[in-house]
Design a protein around this motif. Structure first.
Motif, short mmCIF file in Angstrom:
data_model
loop_
_atom_site.label_atom_id
_atom_site.label_comp_id
_atom_site.label_asym_id
_atom_site.label_seq_id
_atom_site.Cartn_x
_atom_site.Cartn_y
_atom_site.Cartn_z
N THR A 41 0.83 -1.21 0.00
CA THR A 41 0.00 0.00 0.00
C THR A 41 0.86 1.25 0.00
OG1 THR A 41 -0.16 -0.06 2.41
CG2 THR A 41 -1.94 -1.11 1.17
N GLN A 42 2.13 1.11 0.35
CA GLN A 42 3.07 2.23 0.34
C GLN A 42 4.47 1.68 0.15
OE1 GLN A 42 2.75 4.29 4.03
NE2 GLN A 42 3.31 2.54 5.26
N LEU A 43 5.36 2.57 -0.23
CA LEU A 43 6.76 2.22 -0.42
C LEU A 43 7.60 3.07 0.52
CD1 LEU A 43 6.83 2.20 -4.32
CD2 LEU A 43 6.74 0.22 -2.80
N PRO A 44 8.68 2.50 1.04
CA PRO A 44 9.53 3.30 1.94
C PRO A 44 10.24 4.41 1.17
CG PRO A 44 10.57 1.19 1.48
CD PRO A 44 9.20 1.15 0.85
N ALA A 45 10.41 5.56 1.79
CA ALA A 45 11.11 6.68 1.17
C ALA A 45 12.54 6.30 0.80
CB ALA A 45 11.09 7.88 2.10
N SER A 46 13.10 5.32 1.49
CA SER A 46 14.48 4.90 1.23
C SER A 46 14.65 4.33 -0.18
CB SER A 46 14.93 3.88 2.27
OG SER A 46 14.15 2.71 2.19
N LEU A 47 13.55 3.98 -0.84
CA LEU A 47 13.64 3.50 -2.21
C LEU A 47 14.28 4.56 -3.11
CD1 LEU A 47 12.62 0.68 -2.77
CD2 LEU A 47 10.64 1.65 -3.88
N GLY A 48 14.15 5.81 -2.74
CA GLY A 48 14.75 6.90 -3.50
C GLY A 48 16.27 6.88 -3.52
N LYS A 49 16.87 6.08 -2.67
CA LYS A 49 18.33 5.96 -2.64
C LYS A 49 18.86 5.01 -3.70
CE LYS A 49 18.61 6.81 2.31
NZ LYS A 49 18.97 6.23 3.62
N LEU A 50 17.98 4.34 -4.40
CA LEU A 50 18.39 3.37 -5.42
C LEU A 50 18.71 4.09 -6.73
CD1 LEU A 50 15.79 0.54 -4.71
CD2 LEU A 50 18.11 0.80 -3.80
N ARG A 51 19.85 4.73 -6.77
CA ARG A 51 20.24 5.56 -7.91
C ARG A 51 20.60 4.76 -9.16
NH1 ARG A 51 18.32 10.22 -6.09
NH2 ARG A 51 19.20 10.78 -4.11
N SER A 52 20.90 3.48 -9.02
CA SER A 52 21.28 2.65 -10.18
C SER A 52 20.09 1.96 -10.82
CB SER A 52 22.30 1.59 -9.76
OG SER A 52 23.47 2.19 -9.28
N ILE A 53 18.92 2.11 -10.23
CA ILE A 53 17.76 1.36 -10.69
C ILE A 53 17.36 1.77 -12.11
CG2 ILE A 53 15.95 2.84 -9.75
CD1 ILE A 53 15.14 -0.33 -8.77
#
Length: 123
Positions: A41-53
């Motif tokens: 239902t939500q994603l952690p804000a830390s997903l934004g750290k995945l710069r290589s995605i």
């Protein structure tokens, strides 16, 4: 997740996940993240750290929104079909040479406008 720091592809499709751990942001080498067919239902804000995605598959979850803190500057494909999204934050960037954003099956709104980046923008 420390032992997975070099992981490049993570497939968590059809695991009935309701939450992702914040530590997912420590997978800095991750290029493909498959999260389809879960119960997120939500994603952690830390997903934004995945710069290589490069590819993020969120299809068929229960997401209402994507975090404004996410800054996927190297995504080629974002699949967010069949969720409950009403908009994508402007910070979601898609490389213009990629396949783009797949968003069918969400609530209709005119605010779902992604930021399209070119390779020159990324340098």
């Amino acid at each position: 997740m420390r032992n997975l720091a070099r992981l490049m592809h993570l497939n968590l499709v059809r695991n009935r996940l309701k939450l992702l751990p914040r530590s997912i942001g420590s997978l800095t080498q991750l290029q493909v993240l498959e999260l389809a067919d879960n119960h997120l239902t939500q994603l952690p804000a830390s997903l934004g750290k995945l710069r290589s995605i490069r590819r993020l598959n969120l299809e068929s979850n229960r997401l209402h929104r994507l975090s404004e803190t996410m800054s996927f500057m190297s995504l080629e494909v974002l699949n967010c079909c069949s969720n409950e999204l009403v908009f994508l934050p402007r910070c979601v960037g898609i490389i213009s040479t990629g396949e783009g954003i797949r968003q069918r099956g969400n609530k209709k709104t005119t605010t779902m406008v992604p930021l399209i980046l070119t390779h020159s923008t990324l340098k």
